[in-house]
Design a protein around this motif. Structure first.
Motif, PDB file in Angstrom:
ATOM      1  N   GLY A  54       0.792  -1.231   0.000  1.00 49.38           N
ATOM      2  CA  GLY A  54       0.000   0.000   0.000  1.00 49.38           C
ATOM      3  C   GLY A  54       0.818   1.272   0.000  1.00 49.38           C
ATOM      4  N   GLU A  55       2.144   1.128  -0.058  1.00 49.78           N
ATOM      5  CA  GLU A  55       3.017   2.302   0.049  1.00 49.78           C
ATOM      6  C   GLU A  55       3.709   2.637  -1.262  1.00 49.78           C
ATOM      7  OE1 GLU A  55       2.880   3.912   2.812  1.00 49.78           O
ATOM      8  OE2 GLU A  55       1.695   2.387   3.824  1.00 49.78           O
ATOM      9  N   ILE A  56       3.131   2.243  -2.390  1.00 47.32           N
ATOM     10  CA  ILE A  56       3.764   2.518  -3.675  1.00 47.32           C
ATOM     11  C   ILE A  56       3.915   4.021  -3.928  1.00 47.32           C
ATOM     12  CG2 ILE A  56       1.568   2.413  -4.949  1.00 47.32           C
ATOM     13  CD1 ILE A  56       3.145   1.189  -7.307  1.00 47.32           C
ATOM     14  N   SER A  57       3.095   4.831  -3.283  1.00 48.53           N
ATOM     15  CA  SER A  57       3.200   6.286  -3.449  1.00 48.53           C
ATOM     16  C   SER A  57       4.490   6.837  -2.846  1.00 48.53           C
ATOM     17  CB  SER A  57       1.993   6.996  -2.826  1.00 48.53           C
ATOM     18  OG  SER A  57       1.867   6.679  -1.457  1.00 48.53           O
ATOM     19  N   ILE A  63       1.730   8.614  -8.699  1.00 53.48           N
ATOM     20  CA  ILE A  63       0.674   8.243  -7.754  1.00 53.48           C
ATOM     21  C   ILE A  63       0.678   9.220  -6.582  1.00 53.48           C
ATOM     22  CG2 ILE A  63      -0.170   6.440  -6.209  1.00 53.48           C
ATOM     23  CD1 ILE A  63       1.013   4.386  -8.130  1.00 53.48           C
ATOM     24  N   TYR A  64      -0.413   9.961  -6.431  1.00 49.86           N
ATOM     25  CA  TYR A  64      -0.513  10.965  -5.379  1.00 49.86           C
ATOM     26  C   TYR A  64      -0.750  10.345  -4.017  1.00 49.86           C
ATOM     27  CZ  TYR A  64      -0.413  14.881  -8.611  1.00 49.86           C
ATOM     28  OH  TYR A  64      -0.008  15.814  -9.543  1.00 49.86           O
ATOM     29  N   SER A  65      -1.479   9.244  -3.978  1.00 52.92           N
ATOM     30  CA  SER A  65      -1.700   8.543  -2.716  1.00 52.92           C
ATOM     31  C   SER A  65      -2.029   7.097  -3.011  1.00 52.92           C
ATOM     32  CB  SER A  65      -2.837   9.188  -1.915  1.00 52.92           C
ATOM     33  OG  SER A  65      -4.071   9.060  -2.601  1.00 52.92           O
ATOM     34  N   SER A  66      -1.681   6.221  -2.070  1.00 52.22           N
ATOM     35  CA  SER A  66      -2.014   4.809  -2.178  1.00 52.22           C
ATOM     36  C   SER A  66      -2.419   4.325  -0.796  1.00 52.22           C
ATOM     37  CB  SER A  66      -0.832   4.003  -2.719  1.00 52.22           C
ATOM     38  OG  SER A  66       0.318   4.179  -1.921  1.00 52.22           O
ATOM     39  N   PHE A  85      -4.304   8.976  -9.087  1.00 53.16           N
ATOM     40  CA  PHE A  85      -3.385   9.555 -10.053  1.00 53.16           C
ATOM     41  C   PHE A  85      -3.470  11.079 -10.138  1.00 53.16           C
ATOM     42  CE2 PHE A  85      -4.035   5.208 -11.760  1.00 53.16           C
ATOM     43  CZ  PHE A  85      -2.727   4.770 -11.640  1.00 53.16           C
ATOM     44  N   ASN A  86      -4.318  11.681  -9.331  1.00 54.17           N
ATOM     45  CA  ASN A  86      -4.321  13.143  -9.244  1.00 54.17           C
ATOM     46  C   ASN A  86      -4.656  13.549  -7.815  1.00 54.17           C
ATOM     47  OD1 ASN A  86      -7.143  12.908  -9.012  1.00 54.17           O
ATOM     48  ND2 ASN A  86      -7.487  13.400 -11.157  1.00 54.17           N
ATOM     49  N   VAL A 182       9.986   9.672  -3.489  1.00 48.91           N
ATOM     50  CA  VAL A 182       9.814  10.301  -4.794  1.00 48.91           C
ATOM     51  C   VAL A 182       8.316  10.365  -5.060  1.00 48.91           C
ATOM     52  CG1 VAL A 182      10.319  10.172  -7.262  1.00 48.91           C
ATOM     53  CG2 VAL A 182      12.002   9.343  -5.604  1.00 48.91           C
ATOM     54  N   THR A 183       7.749  11.549  -4.957  1.00 49.15           N
ATOM     55  CA  THR A 183       6.298  11.705  -5.085  1.00 49.15           C
ATOM     56  C   THR A 183       5.962  12.860  -6.034  1.00 49.15           C
ATOM     57  OG1 THR A 183       5.990  13.333  -3.317  1.00 49.15           O
ATOM     58  CG2 THR A 183       6.134  11.009  -2.647  1.00 49.15           C
TER      59      THR A 183
END
Length: 203
Positions: A54-57, A63-66, A85-86, A182-183
């Motif tokens: 769940g932490e791919i963001s 990816i803005y949030s996961s 994605f936004n 990296v976000t």
């Protein structure tokens, strides 16, 4: 008796058509694969890439949030996540781990649903893999098999998916090697992408 023969014949024909359609569907998959060497042991890369599902963001500039949605909080079969994605959260995908091979470090991730993404959700999945290079480094890979909806957008979408897979691998490399996220919000990808080799892309 004649009725039974007719019924059986109809069933055989139906099954044959279904099988042929399934084969045709498989042939229509588009595939994009990206891989990149990371200066870290396989266990660390696997942890960031898969176990912290769940932490791919933390390392994707797309990816803005996961967030975990269901199942295990870690990367296990049945775990689900939603990726936005936004910033408004109006474009997203919902994904589920459908298979995970801990020994060989390969995970299959199914796109279950989404909003404002041109995917056929019944026919889009990704394979995450990590290989040990035998020298303390690893090679991480993403392979995305997909069909678009509408189908004619497949060629257009492929370029975008290539860019996303490559960018996410660069972000993963930076995150694992330095610990720095990296976000989209911190703009780190633009700053660091020229510092790393480009991922290898195959189709």
């Amino acid at each position: 008796m004649n009725t039974l023969k007719i019924t059986l014949t109809a069933v055989v024909l139906l099954l044959s058509e279904t099988f042929a359609s399934a084969q045709d569907m498989d042939k229509k998959f588009r595939t994009v694969r990206a891989e990149l060497k990371i200066n870290a042991p396989v266990e660390r890369v696997w942890e960031a890439m898969v176990l912290d599902y769940g932490e791919i963001s933390n390392f994707s500039s797309y990816i803005y949030s996961s967030n975990y949605e269901n199942g295990s909080l870690k990367g296990k079969e049945g775990a689900e996540r939603k990726c936005d994605f936004n910033e408004k959260g109006s474009q997203w995908v919902h994904e589920r781990i459908v298979d995970i091979d801990q020994e060989n470090m390969i995970m299959t991730n199914q796109v279950v649903s989404g909003k404002k993404v041109p995917l056929n959700f019944d026919n889009s999945r990704a394979f995450y893999g990590v290989q040990d290079n035998g020298d303390g480094t690893s090679t991480a890979s993403y392979e995305f098999q997909f069909r678009t909806k509408p189908a004619f957008m497949g060629g257009i979408a492929r370029g975008g998916f290539e860019k996303q897979l490559a960018g996410t691998l660069v972000g993963l490399k930076h995150y694992v090697e330095t610990g720095e996220k990296v976000t989209p919000m911190n703009g780190k990808y633009t700053e660091i992408k020229s510092d790393y080799p480009e991922p290898t892309i195959t189709k």
